[in-house]
Motif scaffolding. Structure first.
Motif, PDB file in Angstrom:
ATOM      1  N   ALA A  97      34.242  44.718  41.066  1.00  0.00           N
ATOM      2  CA  ALA A  97      34.594  45.219  42.395  1.00  0.00           C
ATOM      3  C   ALA A  97      33.384  45.192  43.319  1.00  0.00           C
ATOM      4  N   ASP A  98      32.208  45.529  42.779  1.00  0.00           N
ATOM      5  CA  ASP A  98      30.990  45.481  43.594  1.00  0.00           C
ATOM      6  C   ASP A  98      30.641  44.043  43.968  1.00  0.00           C
ATOM      7  N   ALA A  99      30.796  43.128  43.013  1.00  0.00           N
ATOM      8  CA  ALA A  99      30.481  41.728  43.300  1.00  0.00           C
ATOM      9  C   ALA A  99      31.490  41.113  44.267  1.00  0.00           C
ATOM     10  N   LEU A 100      32.717  41.636  44.265  1.00  0.00           N
ATOM     11  CA  LEU A 100      33.731  41.098  45.161  1.00  0.00           C
ATOM     12  C   LEU A 100      33.345  41.302  46.618  1.00  0.00           C
ATOM     13  N   GLY A 101      32.646  42.417  46.905  1.00  0.00           N
ATOM     14  CA  GLY A 101      32.222  42.661  48.269  1.00  0.00           C
ATOM     15  C   GLY A 101      31.184  41.669  48.748  1.00  0.00           C
ATOM     16  N   ARG A 102      30.458  41.043  47.800  1.00  0.00           N
ATOM     17  CA  ARG A 102      29.440  40.068  48.180  1.00  0.00           C
ATOM     18  C   ARG A 102      29.966  38.633  48.126  1.00  0.00           C
ATOM     19  N   ASN A 103      30.935  38.405  47.260  1.00  0.00           N
ATOM     20  CA  ASN A 103      31.467  37.047  47.125  1.00  0.00           C
ATOM     21  C   ASN A 103      32.930  37.136  46.738  1.00  0.00           C
ATOM     22  N   ILE A 104      33.787  36.946  47.729  1.00  0.00           N
ATOM     23  CA  ILE A 104      35.220  37.086  47.472  1.00  0.00           C
ATOM     24  C   ILE A 104      35.764  35.931  46.639  1.00  0.00           C
ATOM     25  N   TYR A 105      34.973  34.852  46.535  1.00  0.00           N
ATOM     26  CA  TYR A 105      35.411  33.681  45.772  1.00  0.00           C
ATOM     27  C   TYR A 105      34.864  33.673  44.349  1.00  0.00           C
ATOM     28  N   ARG A 106      34.401  34.817  43.867  1.00  0.00           N
ATOM     29  CA  ARG A 106      33.876  34.905  42.507  1.00  0.00           C
ATOM     30  C   ARG A 106      34.992  34.637  41.502  1.00  0.00           C
TER      31      ARG A 106
ATOM     32  N   GLU B  97      45.804  49.858  29.765  1.00  0.00           N
ATOM     33  CA  GLU B  97      45.548  50.354  31.116  1.00  0.00           C
ATOM     34  C   GLU B  97      44.480  49.527  31.817  1.00  0.00           C
ATOM     35  N   VAL B  98      43.448  49.135  31.075  1.00  0.00           N
ATOM     36  CA  VAL B  98      42.380  48.332  31.671  1.00  0.00           C
ATOM     37  C   VAL B  98      42.896  46.938  32.000  1.00  0.00           C
ATOM     38  N   ARG B  99      43.713  46.359  31.124  1.00  0.00           N
ATOM     39  CA  ARG B  99      44.290  45.040  31.415  1.00  0.00           C
ATOM     40  C   ARG B  99      45.158  45.091  32.668  1.00  0.00           C
ATOM     41  N   SER B 100      45.925  46.173  32.804  1.00  0.00           N
ATOM     42  CA  SER B 100      46.757  46.319  33.989  1.00  0.00           C
ATOM     43  C   SER B 100      45.902  46.422  35.244  1.00  0.00           C
ATOM     44  N   ALA B 101      44.789  47.197  35.156  1.00  0.00           N
ATOM     45  CA  ALA B 101      43.891  47.316  36.311  1.00  0.00           C
ATOM     46  C   ALA B 101      43.229  45.983  36.633  1.00  0.00           C
ATOM     47  N   ALA B 102      42.857  45.214  35.601  1.00  0.00           N
ATOM     48  CA  ALA B 102      42.226  43.911  35.830  1.00  0.00           C
ATOM     49  C   ALA B 102      43.197  42.946  36.499  1.00  0.00           C
ATOM     50  N   MET B 103      44.451  42.959  36.061  1.00  0.00           N
ATOM     51  CA  MET B 103      45.437  42.081  36.691  1.00  0.00           C
ATOM     52  C   MET B 103      45.676  42.470  38.145  1.00  0.00           C
TER      53      MET B 103
ATOM     54  N   GLN C 259      42.264  40.239  44.707  1.00  0.00           N
ATOM     55  CA  GLN C 259      41.292  39.222  45.084  1.00  0.00           C
ATOM     56  C   GLN C 259      41.996  37.978  45.634  1.00  0.00           C
ATOM     57  N   ARG C 260      43.082  37.566  44.978  1.00  0.00           N
ATOM     58  CA  ARG C 260      43.825  36.406  45.469  1.00  0.00           C
ATOM     59  C   ARG C 260      44.386  36.655  46.866  1.00  0.00           C
ATOM     60  N   GLN C 261      44.909  37.859  47.087  1.00  0.00           N
ATOM     61  CA  GLN C 261      45.452  38.183  48.399  1.00  0.00           C
ATOM     62  C   GLN C 261      44.364  38.185  49.462  1.00  0.00           C
ATOM     63  N   LEU C 262      43.196  38.730  49.131  1.00  0.00           N
ATOM     64  CA  LEU C 262      42.098  38.726  50.098  1.00  0.00           C
ATOM     65  C   LEU C 262      41.624  37.307  50.390  1.00  0.00           C
ATOM     66  N   THR C 263      41.534  36.497  49.342  1.00  0.00           N
ATOM     67  CA  THR C 263      41.110  35.108  49.542  1.00  0.00           C
ATOM     68  C   THR C 263      42.076  34.366  50.448  1.00  0.00           C
TER      69      THR C 263
END
Length: 468
Positions: free
Chosen positions: A218-227, A237-243, A249-253
């Motif tokens: 999430a921190d890296a996304l603010g610097r590079n949305i195309y990561r 629960e973590v897999r659900s959060a990652a998805m 990220q796809r929507q922002l891109t």
């Protein structure tokens, strides 16, 4: 530094919950240890008492009559072994596990010695210390030779009930209270507590690692949305959060791509009416009006180009690389010298910095252009302290004396006062250069600050941390 009773991080809270919970559970189950040692300490006195009582019953069984049995009871009784007849047995209260164990032990010894079943009821059994005081479990810790007090009632073959109370010792065996305390505190609590803490640290660190990966992503996304997308792994629960994170990220891109396409289309569509306006301006008979309208049209085209350039300039469309900052600065300085400007470079970076070459070059180019535009010349100073690289670009222009305007210098389309722009007779630009530079600095996890120099002029300091 203020100590917190409740940790602030999820890692610390889970470790504390596990450690405190397991330790509390150990405290609640420590009675098992006490009962085990209590039983072991009572075992020898109980066996001695049971053997003595079995011998007494055997004598009573061989007595010729009741008078002889009464005489035997009287003769065998003393201060530590009291016998008497009773009409009816006392009711046995609900006993602990330790007392039930002692009762089974005494009953078993008596039955084996006599070779026949016999009704034995344990009324009470407890430890006494060396001062003959009842201290219960504490007798294990303050007495080297605790004794056992027993109260038993048993039914003889002739139907009479015999009440026996005795105090038996350890048959000469000594216990070490110090070793018991050491065994209890060190082996049971200290070692287990350390083992629990180590296990909790390892287990919780393993469990929260996917969450840490999510936070870093999430921190890296603010610097590079195309990561690259976040790997989908770990608990459900973590897999659900990652998805969900990857979907965001796809929507922002797609949103940024749509914005860029929209601005590109607007820029393209504006060129046709601007071209027609230019043609019509040239047809005006008044030269003064033609010059004014040409200037307005030039400003409009410059604004459109700058806006589109700004959107494209702050987007990250390349992979992160190790950048030779020294070579990049020298190249920019050399280009400026070829254009007739005096630019110097002092200091060097100890090693390459991680970043996006095209964007970083754009940031430095904007800062250098500003310094040249308003000061006529520029100096670049590089300081590398191992944790971050600081690049200071200084000019000798008028600066921005108004602190309010200095704070607003990074706002889009904001240009400094006329004095700064007119100091060299240069144009003030479109007001997007510093906005783009600050956005690129944030993309690299760094900062960009402006300050007026004491000797005159402005200094723009770009700080690029190495641990990002």
């Amino acid at each position: 530094m203020k100590l917190r009773a409740w940790p602030d991080s999820l890692f610390g809270r889970l470790v504390m919950i596990l450690a405190v919970g397991m330790f509390a559970g150990q405290l609640l189950t420590s009675t098992i240890w006490f009962e085990t040692h209590d039983n072991r300490t009572l075992e020898i006195p109980a066996r001695l008492f049971a053997s003595r009582l079995a011998d007494t019953v055997r004598l009573l069984q061989h007595a010729p009559d009741a008078t002889a049995r009464d005489a035997i009871v009287t003769q065998l009784s003393d201060a530590r072994y009291r016998l008497q007849w009773t009409d009816a047995p006392q009711p046995v209260q609900q006993t602990s596990l330790a007392k039930r164990t002692v009762s089974d032990l005494i009953t078993g010894v008596i039955r084996r010695r006599l070779g026949e079943p016999i009704d034995v009821r344990l009324i009470d059994a407890e430890l006494r210390d060396e001062e003959h005081k009842h201290k219960g479990i504490l007798s294990l810790f303050d007495s080297r030779m605790p004794t056992g007090d027993f109260h038993v009632q048993m039914k003889l073959p002739d139907g009479r009930w015999l009440d026996a109370q005795a105090n038996e010792g350890q048959a000469g065996m000594l216990s070490e209270p110090g070793s018991l305390v050491f065994d209890y505190l060190v082996r049971i609590y200290l070692l287990r507590f350390v083992a629990i803490c180590v296990l909790a640290f390892v287990a919780v660190r393993f469990a929260v690692q996917p969450l840490r990966d999510l936070a870093r992503a999430a921190d890296a996304l603010g610097r590079n949305i195309y990561r690259p997308p976040l790997p989908v792994s770990g608990p459900l629960e973590v897999r659900s959060a990652a998805m969900s994170f990857n979907s965001m990220q796809r929507q922002l891109t797609e949103s940024f791509a749509g914005r860029a396409r929209f601005l590109t289309a607007v820029s393209h569509d504006l060129r046709s009416p601007l071209t027609r306006l230019r043609l019509r301006v040239e047809m005006l008979p008044d030269p003064q009006w033609r010059d004014r309208l040409r200037g307005d049209l030039d400003d409009m085209e410059a604004m459109v180009r700058a806006t589109l350039d700004a959107v494209q300039g702050i987007e990250v469309t390349e992979a992160r690389h190790e950048i030779d900052l020294d070579s990049m600065l020298e190249g920019l300085a050399e280009d400026a010298r070829e254009a007739g400007h005096a630019v110097t470079v002092e200091g060097r970076a100890a090693r390459p910095v991680a970043g996006y070459p095209r964007n970083l070059k754009r940031c430095l180019q904007n800062l250098l252009d500003n310094a040249i535009r308003y000061g006529g010349e520029a100096s670049i100073h590089v300081v590398d302290d191992g944790r971050a690289v600081r690049v200071a670009i200084r000019d000798n222009g008028p600066g921005i004396p108004d602190e309010t305007m200095l704070a607003r210098a990074f706002e889009p389309y904001f240009r400094g006062n006329a004095g700064r722009a007119d100091g060299t007779g240069a144009s003030g630009g479109t007001g997007l250069g510093l906005t783009i530079a600050q956005s690129i600095a944030a993309t690299h996890g760094g900062t960009l600050t402006l300050r007026n120099r004491t000797a005159g002029g402005l200094e723009a300091e770009l700080v690029l941390p190495r641990d990002v």
